[in-house]
Write an enzyme that holds these catalytic residues in place. Structure first.
Site, mmCIF file in Angstrom:
data_model
loop_
_atom_site.group_PDB
_atom_site.id
_atom_site.type_symbol
_atom_site.label_atom_id
_atom_site.label_comp_id
_atom_site.label_asym_id
_atom_site.label_seq_id
_atom_site.Cartn_x
_atom_site.Cartn_y
_atom_site.Cartn_z
ATOM 1 N N ARG A 18 -92.702 -37.468 -38.701
ATOM 2 C CA ARG A 18 -92.922 -38.892 -38.979
ATOM 3 C C ARG A 18 -91.671 -39.584 -39.394
ATOM 4 O O ARG A 18 -91.526 -40.721 -39.614
ATOM 5 C CB ARG A 18 -94.186 -39.332 -39.817
ATOM 6 C CG ARG A 18 -95.403 -38.996 -38.967
ATOM 7 C CD ARG A 18 -96.694 -38.901 -40.111
ATOM 8 N NE ARG A 18 -96.822 -37.800 -40.652
ATOM 9 C CZ ARG A 18 -97.975 -37.364 -41.375
ATOM 10 N NH1 ARG A 18 -98.903 -38.012 -41.513
ATOM 11 N NH2 ARG A 18 -97.743 -36.179 -41.833
ATOM 12 N N THR A 82 -100.158 -26.124 -43.123
ATOM 13 C CA THR A 82 -100.306 -25.837 -44.602
ATOM 14 C C THR A 82 -100.997 -24.587 -45.174
ATOM 15 O O THR A 82 -100.593 -23.959 -45.981
ATOM 16 C CB THR A 82 -100.812 -27.071 -45.297
ATOM 17 O OG1 THR A 82 -102.266 -27.488 -44.692
ATOM 18 C CG2 THR A 82 -99.962 -28.336 -45.159
ATOM 19 N N ASN A 174 -108.337 -36.175 -50.394
ATOM 20 C CA ASN A 174 -107.416 -35.168 -50.755
ATOM 21 C C ASN A 174 -105.956 -35.388 -51.054
ATOM 22 O O ASN A 174 -105.466 -36.134 -50.146
ATOM 23 C CB ASN A 174 -107.391 -33.949 -49.820
ATOM 24 C CG ASN A 174 -106.759 -32.825 -49.995
ATOM 25 O OD1 ASN A 174 -106.208 -32.798 -51.263
ATOM 26 N ND2 ASN A 174 -106.086 -32.359 -48.927
ATOM 27 N N ARG A 337 -62.132 -45.966 -59.182
ATOM 28 C CA ARG A 337 -62.630 -44.845 -58.298
ATOM 29 C C ARG A 337 -62.057 -43.549 -58.691
ATOM 30 O O ARG A 337 -60.828 -43.462 -59.250
ATOM 31 C CB ARG A 337 -62.634 -45.286 -56.986
ATOM 32 C CG ARG A 337 -61.415 -45.346 -56.358
ATOM 33 C CD ARG A 337 -61.419 -45.790 -54.902
ATOM 34 N NE ARG A 337 -60.088 -46.210 -54.323
ATOM 35 C CZ ARG A 337 -59.377 -45.297 -53.615
ATOM 36 N NH1 ARG A 337 -59.879 -44.044 -53.585
ATOM 37 N NH2 ARG A 337 -58.120 -45.612 -53.225
ATOM 38 N N SER A 409 -44.538 -59.349 -63.014
ATOM 39 C CA SER A 409 -45.396 -59.611 -61.800
ATOM 40 C C SER A 409 -44.695 -59.193 -60.329
ATOM 41 O O SER A 409 -43.358 -59.088 -60.195
ATOM 42 C CB SER A 409 -45.562 -61.282 -61.659
ATOM 43 O OG SER A 409 -46.517 -61.637 -62.719
ATOM 44 N N ALA A 427 -39.816 -59.449 -62.686
ATOM 45 C CA ALA A 427 -40.744 -60.080 -61.776
ATOM 46 C C ALA A 427 -40.186 -59.662 -60.409
ATOM 47 O O ALA A 427 -38.897 -59.724 -60.072
ATOM 48 C CB ALA A 427 -41.011 -61.337 -61.808
HETATM 49 C C1 UD1 Z 1 -102.024 -33.032 -46.317
HETATM 50 C C2 UD1 Z 1 -103.273 -32.818 -46.336
HETATM 51 C C3 UD1 Z 1 -104.132 -34.044 -46.424
HETATM 52 C C4 UD1 Z 1 -103.695 -34.704 -47.570
HETATM 53 C C5 UD1 Z 1 -102.408 -35.218 -47.639
HETATM 54 C C6 UD1 Z 1 -102.120 -36.037 -48.599
HETATM 55 C C7 UD1 Z 1 -103.606 -30.586 -45.009
HETATM 56 C C8 UD1 Z 1 -104.056 -30.113 -43.787
HETATM 57 N N1 UD1 Z 1 -103.971 -31.982 -45.189
HETATM 58 O O1 UD1 Z 1 -101.792 -33.871 -45.152
HETATM 59 O O2 UD1 Z 1 -105.719 -33.582 -46.693
HETATM 60 O O3 UD1 Z 1 -104.609 -36.106 -47.737
HETATM 61 O O4 UD1 Z 1 -101.520 -34.052 -47.495
HETATM 62 O O5 UD1 Z 1 -100.821 -36.220 -48.917
HETATM 63 O O6 UD1 Z 1 -103.156 -30.049 -45.908
HETATM 64 N N2 UD1 Z 1 -96.026 -27.934 -44.802
HETATM 65 C C9 UD1 Z 1 -95.583 -26.609 -44.717
HETATM 66 N N3 UD1 Z 1 -95.811 -25.909 -43.598
HETATM 67 C C10 UD1 Z 1 -96.376 -26.096 -42.721
HETATM 68 C C11 UD1 Z 1 -96.771 -27.609 -42.526
HETATM 69 C C12 UD1 Z 1 -96.661 -28.488 -43.639
HETATM 70 O O7 UD1 Z 1 -95.091 -26.118 -45.883
HETATM 71 O O8 UD1 Z 1 -96.822 -25.276 -41.780
HETATM 72 C C13 UD1 Z 1 -95.804 -28.741 -45.665
HETATM 73 C C14 UD1 Z 1 -94.970 -29.980 -45.713
HETATM 74 O O9 UD1 Z 1 -93.443 -29.593 -45.626
HETATM 75 C C15 UD1 Z 1 -95.212 -31.054 -46.643
HETATM 76 C C16 UD1 Z 1 -96.795 -30.627 -46.957
HETATM 77 O O10 UD1 Z 1 -96.817 -29.186 -46.432
HETATM 78 O O11 UD1 Z 1 -94.626 -31.007 -47.721
HETATM 79 C C17 UD1 Z 1 -97.932 -31.370 -46.503
HETATM 80 O O12 UD1 Z 1 -97.669 -31.331 -45.213
HETATM 81 P P1 UD1 Z 1 -98.020 -32.809 -44.270
HETATM 82 O O13 UD1 Z 1 -97.738 -32.680 -42.890
HETATM 83 O O14 UD1 Z 1 -97.307 -33.913 -44.939
HETATM 84 O O15 UD1 Z 1 -99.393 -33.114 -44.629
HETATM 85 P P2 UD1 Z 1 -100.372 -34.372 -44.381
HETATM 86 O O16 UD1 Z 1 -100.607 -34.810 -43.095
HETATM 87 O O17 UD1 Z 1 -99.731 -35.290 -45.223
HETATM 88 CA CA CA Z 2 -97.744 -35.645 -46.411
#
Ligand code: UD1
Ligand code: CA
Length: 467
Positions: A18, A82, A174, A337, A409, A427
């Protein structure tokens, strides 16, 4: 350590779709720090036994930016969600000395260390297997919703994408921050699968898994303002604004006057002494440090610079990587600078640029001047419109102007060149040779004056036009 302590896993491997960026999200800047820096500081501040940072997208850049002794990197080569991040972390978690593991998301920078410790305390008090840091959001769009079953027990977290119309109306969400007892986490991690609408291993699915195994899932309702996640650039700007206001309030509480806190841009790591007044539109960036009793006029930008006490910076100056000592005055419209150093009580006025140069105590360059690679002594005056010609097309050459010199100057000081102590230059001089101390150097074409020349010329013109 094992009984009382806890470890932290920070999720930061995602591609940040995003954000529509080549750069990982955690390497974007937020109020003068990298976004990822915030959660790392929170983790350190909370006193975790171990801090694991999950990296994946542009892993090498992430390592470079966040390497520090207390952080252990875990590489999630393919980002399958995640939950997958924790599956990849499994070998480390098996060895982890703490019996409680807190999972933080890298993109929620406002979280405070004390909230993490409160979450852990609640988890222990409740004898839960998992405790979710929840908040109530007026607009819960984008967050996973907390679904409760009979007796209000937490039954599942349902992600936005798969939530039913009724579930979308749930305001309890969450934050992405979850606390686990390590044993049940490791025992059931393998039950996660990609068999869901998102086709990802969702960490949040562990809640339903725990519920099925009759393991206790608790909710810890924490402060909503700490939970803001940054998923796109609009949220980046919103959080930046919140951070700036928080910083502004902290500075005002410490005795700093801000003409308009909403239109002052002060990075997180900036420090300012009491009784300093900061004008509207001022930006203080990076590791800038201001002493006390300074006055900053409107619309100046100071980056990684140091001001002593009682320094005046008038309107619209740009000061980068420079140092201005006590009692000095700069601007309006001055540019310092690349390691410019102004001594005590120095005056640098309008349209003066100082680069990689030092001005000693009480020296002045008040108007329309360029000083580059110059060392200026004390109580020296640089006349209006003077330029150090420091660049010969290949290298930068030094100019040395000793104490109590008077540069007239409009001088061109062709470097390398030295002007000795107490000397004067006339100057309009172009100084190409060393001027010994206590001398006057005049280096300009002698004036030729032709009396009556102007009227003669006019006569000639009239005569010509008649013929
Ligand atoms: C996540 C939660 C959601 C919560 C929201 C809060 C999950 C599935 N969803 O959604 O319930 O309300 O956060 O902000 O957990 N990441 C990894 N590896 C991966 C995918 C993601 O390390 O394979 C990391 C991303 O870099 C990020 C974090 O996990 O820092 C969260 O991922 P993101 O895609 O932002 O989850 P949300 O859609 O925000
Ligand atoms: Ca997020």
């Amino acid at each position: 350590m094992t009984q009382e302590g806890f470890s932290i896993v920070i999720l930061g491997a995602g591609k940040a779709t995003r954000f529509k960026s080549e750069r990982p999200k955690l390497l974007h800047e937020l109020a003068g720090r990298l976004l990822g820096e915030y959660v790392l500081r929170t983790a350190t501040g909370a006193g975790a036994d171990r801090i694991y940072l999950i990296i994946g997208h542009k892993a090498e850049e992430m390592r470079k930016a966040f390497t520090r002794p207390e952080v252990k990197f875990i590489e999630q080569k393919e980002q399958l969600g995640t939950g997958h991040a924790l599956i990849v972390a499994r070998p480390e978690l098996e060895r982890c000395p703490s019996n409680v593991v807190v999972v933080l998301v890298g993109d929620a920078p406002l979280l405070k260390p004390e909230t993490v410790t409160k979450l852990v305390a609640t988890h222990r008090k409740q004898h839960a297997a998992c405790t979710i840091f929840t908040t109530r959001e007026g607009n819960p769009t984008g967050y996973g919703r907390i679904v409760r079953g009979s007796g209000k027990r937490v039954r599942a977290i349902v992600e936005e994408k798969v939530a039913s119309a009724a579930q979308k109306k749930i305001h309890e969400v969450n934050t992405g921050i979850l606390c686990f007892s390590r044993r049940p986490l490791l025992a059931h991690l393998a039950e996660l699968s990609q068999a869901n609408a998102q086709k990802e291993f969702l960490l949040t699915d562990l809640v339903a898994i725990f519920y099925r195994h009759r393991l206790k899932v608790a909710a810890f309702e924490g402060p909503a303002d700490e939970a803001h996640g940054i998923n796109d650039r609009a949220q980046l700007a919103e959080v930046e604004k919140m951070l700036r206001l928080r910083k502004a309030r902290a500075l005002m509480a410490e005795g700093v006057t801000l003409a308009d806190p909403e239109r002052t841009y002060i990075d997180e790591d900036v420090t300012i002494g009491p009784d300093t007044e900061v004008g509207v539109g001022v930006s203080l960036r990076g590791r800038t440090r201001l002493g006390s009793g300074c006055r900053l006029g409107p619309y100046s930008t100071l980056t990684d610079s140091i001001l002593g006490d009682g320094v005046t910076v008038r309107q619209s100056c740009v000061i980068t990587n420079s140092e201005v000592n006590s009692g000095a005055a700069v601007g309006p419209f001055a540019h310092l600078r690349d390691g410019a150093v102004l001594g005590t009580d120095v005056k640098v006025g309008n349209f003066v640029e100082v680069k990689k140069s030092t001005l000693g105590r009480g020296s002045k360059a008040q108007h329309l001047t360029y000083l580059g690679n110059a060392t200026v002594g004390e109580r020296t005056n640089i006349g209006a419109g003077t330029i150090t010609c420091n660049y010969d097309g290949e290298t930068k050459n030094p100019t040395v102007i000793e104490d109590e010199v008077f540069i007239g100057s409009g001088n061109m000081l062709v470097a390398p060149v030295r002007i000795g102590k107490g000397s004067y230059t006339a100057a309009g001089s172009t100084i190409t040779k060393e001027v010994p101390p206590d001398s006057l150097a005049i280096a300009r074409t002698p004036q030729v004056t032709k009396p009556g020349w102007a009227s003669e010329r006019k006569k000639g013109l009239t005569h010509n036009s008649k013929s």
